[in-house]
Design a protein around this motif. Structure first.
Motif, PDB file in Angstrom:
ATOM      1  N   ASP A 187      -9.909 -11.582   4.440  1.00 34.34           N
ATOM      2  CA  ASP A 187     -11.280 -12.092   4.374  1.00 34.34           C
ATOM      3  C   ASP A 187     -11.797 -12.267   5.795  1.00 34.34           C
ATOM      4  N   PRO A 188     -12.878 -11.585   6.192  1.00 28.74           N
ATOM      5  CA  PRO A 188     -13.377 -11.690   7.569  1.00 28.74           C
ATOM      6  C   PRO A 188     -13.756 -13.111   7.972  1.00 28.74           C
ATOM      7  N   ALA A 189     -13.996 -13.979   7.003  1.00 32.49           N
ATOM      8  CA  ALA A 189     -14.374 -15.359   7.319  1.00 32.49           C
ATOM      9  C   ALA A 189     -13.177 -16.222   7.686  1.00 32.49           C
ATOM     10  N   VAL A 190     -11.974 -15.692   7.492  1.00 37.04           N
ATOM     11  CA  VAL A 190     -10.761 -16.464   7.764  1.00 37.04           C
ATOM     12  C   VAL A 190     -10.243 -16.136   9.164  1.00 37.04           C
ATOM     13  N   ALA A 191     -10.090 -17.159   9.985  1.00 37.04           N
ATOM     14  CA  ALA A 191      -9.623 -16.955  11.361  1.00 37.04           C
ATOM     15  C   ALA A 191      -8.145 -16.601  11.369  1.00 37.04           C
ATOM     16  N   ARG A 192      -7.778 -15.704  12.257  1.00 35.10           N
ATOM     17  CA  ARG A 192      -6.382 -15.333  12.394  1.00 35.10           C
ATOM     18  C   ARG A 192      -5.575 -16.521  12.909  1.00 35.10           C
ATOM     19  N   LEU A 193      -4.308 -16.587  12.497  1.00 39.25           N
ATOM     20  CA  LEU A 193      -3.381 -17.622  12.949  1.00 39.25           C
ATOM     21  C   LEU A 193      -2.175 -16.941  13.574  1.00 39.25           C
ATOM     22  N   SER A 194      -1.817 -17.307  14.796  1.00 42.84           N
ATOM     23  CA  SER A 194      -0.588 -16.800  15.385  1.00 42.84           C
ATOM     24  C   SER A 194       0.599 -17.402  14.633  1.00 42.84           C
ATOM     25  N   ILE A 195       1.604 -16.571  14.350  1.00 42.56           N
ATOM     26  CA  ILE A 195       2.801 -17.023  13.644  1.00 42.56           C
ATOM     27  C   ILE A 195       4.036 -16.628  14.446  1.00 42.56           C
ATOM     28  N   LEU A 196       4.753 -17.619  14.950  1.00 37.72           N
ATOM     29  CA  LEU A 196       6.043 -17.393  15.592  1.00 37.72           C
ATOM     30  C   LEU A 196       7.106 -18.086  14.749  1.00 37.72           C
ATOM     31  N   CYS A 197       8.278 -17.464  14.636  1.00 38.41           N
ATOM     32  CA  CYS A 197       9.281 -17.904  13.655  1.00 38.41           C
ATOM     33  C   CYS A 197      10.506 -18.519  14.313  1.00 38.41           C
ATOM     34  N   GLY A 198      11.104 -19.485  13.598  1.00 37.85           N
ATOM     35  CA  GLY A 198      12.260 -20.211  14.102  1.00 37.85           C
ATOM     36  C   GLY A 198      13.521 -19.893  13.328  1.00 37.85           C
ATOM     37  N   ASN A 199      14.249 -20.949  12.928  1.00 37.19           N
ATOM     38  CA  ASN A 199      15.523 -20.802  12.205  1.00 37.19           C
ATOM     39  C   ASN A 199      16.520 -19.950  12.974  1.00 37.19           C
ATOM     40  N   GLY A 200      16.519 -20.089  14.289  1.00 40.87           N
ATOM     41  CA  GLY A 200      17.461 -19.344  15.111  1.00 40.87           C
ATOM     42  C   GLY A 200      17.173 -17.862  15.198  1.00 40.87           C
ATOM     43  N   GLY A 201      16.143 -17.399  14.480  1.00 41.18           N
ATOM     44  CA  GLY A 201      15.858 -15.976  14.404  1.00 41.18           C
ATOM     45  C   GLY A 201      16.595 -15.289  13.276  1.00 41.18           C
ATOM     46  N   LEU A 202      17.190 -16.063  12.373  1.00 41.65           N
ATOM     47  CA  LEU A 202      18.079 -15.513  11.349  1.00 41.65           C
ATOM     48  C   LEU A 202      17.417 -14.434  10.500  1.00 41.65           C
ATOM     49  N   TYR A 203      16.118 -14.560  10.270  1.00 42.39           N
ATOM     50  CA  TYR A 203      15.408 -13.603   9.412  1.00 42.39           C
ATOM     51  C   TYR A 203      14.349 -12.829  10.200  1.00 42.39           C
ATOM     52  N   LEU A 204      14.503 -12.746  11.507  1.00 44.23           N
ATOM     53  CA  LEU A 204      13.448 -12.205  12.354  1.00 44.23           C
ATOM     54  C   LEU A 204      12.974 -10.809  11.961  1.00 44.23           C
ATOM     55  N   PRO A 205      13.839  -9.818  11.697  1.00 46.11           N
ATOM     56  CA  PRO A 205      13.314  -8.497  11.342  1.00 46.11           C
ATOM     57  C   PRO A 205      12.411  -8.526  10.106  1.00 46.11           C
ATOM     58  N   GLN A 206      12.802  -9.308   9.101  1.00 46.75           N
ATOM     59  CA  GLN A 206      11.993  -9.394   7.890  1.00 46.75           C
ATOM     60  C   GLN A 206      10.693 -10.156   8.163  1.00 46.75           C
ATOM     61  N   GLU A 207      10.759 -11.171   9.001  1.00 50.51           N
ATOM     62  CA  GLU A 207       9.550 -11.941   9.324  1.00 50.51           C
ATOM     63  C   GLU A 207       8.555 -11.074  10.097  1.00 50.51           C
ATOM     64  N   LEU A 208       9.047 -10.263  11.024  1.00 56.89           N
ATOM     65  CA  LEU A 208       8.158  -9.359  11.747  1.00 56.89           C
ATOM     66  C   LEU A 208       7.508  -8.362  10.792  1.00 56.89           C
ATOM     67  N   ALA A 209       8.283  -7.866   9.850  1.00 55.29           N
ATOM     68  CA  ALA A 209       7.742  -6.918   8.876  1.00 55.29           C
ATOM     69  C   ALA A 209       6.668  -7.550   8.000  1.00 55.29           C
ATOM     70  N   ARG A 210       6.742  -8.851   7.790  1.00 55.92           N
ATOM     71  CA  ARG A 210       5.750  -9.560   6.978  1.00 55.92           C
ATOM     72  C   ARG A 210       4.495  -9.915   7.778  1.00 55.92           C
ATOM     73  N   GLY A 211       4.532  -9.703   9.097  1.00 57.32           N
ATOM     74  CA  GLY A 211       3.341  -9.963   9.893  1.00 57.32           C
ATOM     75  C   GLY A 211       3.469 -11.051  10.936  1.00 57.32           C
ATOM     76  N   ALA A 212       4.672 -11.579  11.160  1.00 53.46           N
ATOM     77  CA  ALA A 212       4.856 -12.555  12.228  1.00 53.46           C
ATOM     78  C   ALA A 212       4.623 -11.912  13.592  1.00 53.46           C
ATOM     79  N   ASP A 213       4.219 -12.727  14.551  1.00 53.71           N
ATOM     80  CA  ASP A 213       3.892 -12.237  15.891  1.00 53.71           C
ATOM     81  C   ASP A 213       5.061 -12.318  16.860  1.00 53.71           C
ATOM     82  N   GLY A 214       6.187 -12.861  16.411  1.00 53.78           N
ATOM     83  CA  GLY A 214       7.330 -12.995  17.297  1.00 53.78           C
ATOM     84  C   GLY A 214       8.180 -14.184  16.902  1.00 53.78           C
ATOM     85  N   ALA A 215       8.878 -14.739  17.876  1.00 54.17           N
ATOM     86  CA  ALA A 215       9.845 -15.807  17.611  1.00 54.17           C
ATOM     87  C   ALA A 215       9.583 -17.011  18.504  1.00 54.17           C
ATOM     88  N   MET A 216       9.867 -18.197  17.966  1.00 53.19           N
ATOM     89  CA  MET A 216       9.922 -19.421  18.750  1.00 53.19           C
ATOM     90  C   MET A 216      11.167 -20.153  18.287  1.00 53.19           C
TER      91      MET A 216
END
Length: 308
Positions: A187-216
């Protein structure tokens, strides 16, 4: 001073440990070494005073000292964890960090009834207390806080509070949450949200595939996070996952509840990033067999990487 966080922030913001001496004092010389270690492995930014940074065991004065030391040591963007049971203390630390050049602050919901109206009111109060010019990261870690929230609430907060520019995603399982948040943005009215993922990076490849911007997160091999995120961003998805898989045994070991921080600090010590692996009391301490087991995994990781 690094750039402020935005809704487009991406990359790897490493969660920094807080080094201590054997007597329990903050080891500022090791903190300098640790920042240099993270910089040398190409991280995008650094997050300090998070849960892994044992911020809840530091006095207010020590928190200020850690903020000052890290911001003086690096030009990378620095996010400061300011979660605190007291709203006044939280806002005071947040303003202190921003005045000294932080890129933004991170806040987790307070413990209590998992009612979304309570959480919504709390973050509105946090945002008002900090001010509209302070970039805010919502730390969504229900396994630690006991407070689970829906994608709808995160989106509502992000829409209502322009300064809430990032989600630190640590829900587990939580891949569908990432997808839901990205679907909202169709929806163009919805502002983008940066998403960085935690949990040690345990699921990082799958999180990136879902649209995460990286890791924290604070995995003691930051290069694994940096290289995996860079490969994925370059469209080399299989190569990113192949690389990441080589670190999985030790990453999984590092994720043990209650023991993970002690394991992570031992790895950082063995890699020369800090002088002492001590956690501040009350905290876990590895025994001889724990160390033997961990160092065997470190050797196996090095062999896997050389094979690659």
């Amino acid at each position: 001073m690094g750039a402020l966080l935005t809704r487009r922030t991406h990359g790897v913001y490493i969660i920094a440990a807080t080094p201590f001496t054997e007597s329990g004092a903050v080891d500022f010389d090791s903190l300098d070494r640790l920042v240099a270690f993270y910089e040398g492995h190409g991280v995008t930014g650094i997050t300090i005073l998070g849960m892994m940074g044992e911020a809840d065991k530091l006095s207010p004065e020590e928190r200020h000292q850690v903020v000052d030391r890290v911001l003086a040591r690096t030009d990378l963007p620095v996010v400061v964890g300011v979660s605190d049971p007291g709203l006044a203390s939280l806002c005071a630390l947040g303003r202190y960090a921003m005045e000294r050049g932080a890129a933004g602050v991170m806040v987790a919901p307070t413990r209590g009834p998992a009612r979304e109206d309570r959480i919504e009111g709390y973050f509105h109060a946090v945002a008002q207390g900090l001010g509209a010019d302070v970039p805010l990261v919502y730390q969504d870690f229900p396994l630690s806080t006991g407070v689970a929230v829906s994608p709808a609430l995160i989106r509502r907060l992000s829409q209502d509070l322009p300064q809430m520019v990032m989600l630190k995603h640590e829900d587990w399982p939580g891949l569908t949450k990432i997808s839901a948040l990205r679907d909202h943005e169709a929806d163009p009215a919805v502002a983008r949200l940066s998403i960085l993922c935690g949990n040690g990076g345990l699921y990082l490849p799958q999180e990136l595939a879902r649209g995460a911007d990286g890791a924290m997160t604070g995995f003691a091999y930051p290069e694994a996070l940096v290289q995996s995120v860079a490969l994925h961003a370059a469209g080399q998805v299989e190569a990113a996952e192949d690389l990441f898989d080589r670190y999985l045994p030790i990453l999984r070991h590092e994720q043990q509840p209650g023991w993970g921080l002690a394991l992570r600090k031992h790895i950082l010590m063995r890699r020369g990033a800090i002088a002492c692996a001590a956690t501040r009391a009350p905290g876990p301490r590895l025994g001889a067999r724990d160390i033997e087991e961990l160092e065997r995994l470190m050797r196996r990781t090095e062999i896997r990487l050389k094979e690659r």
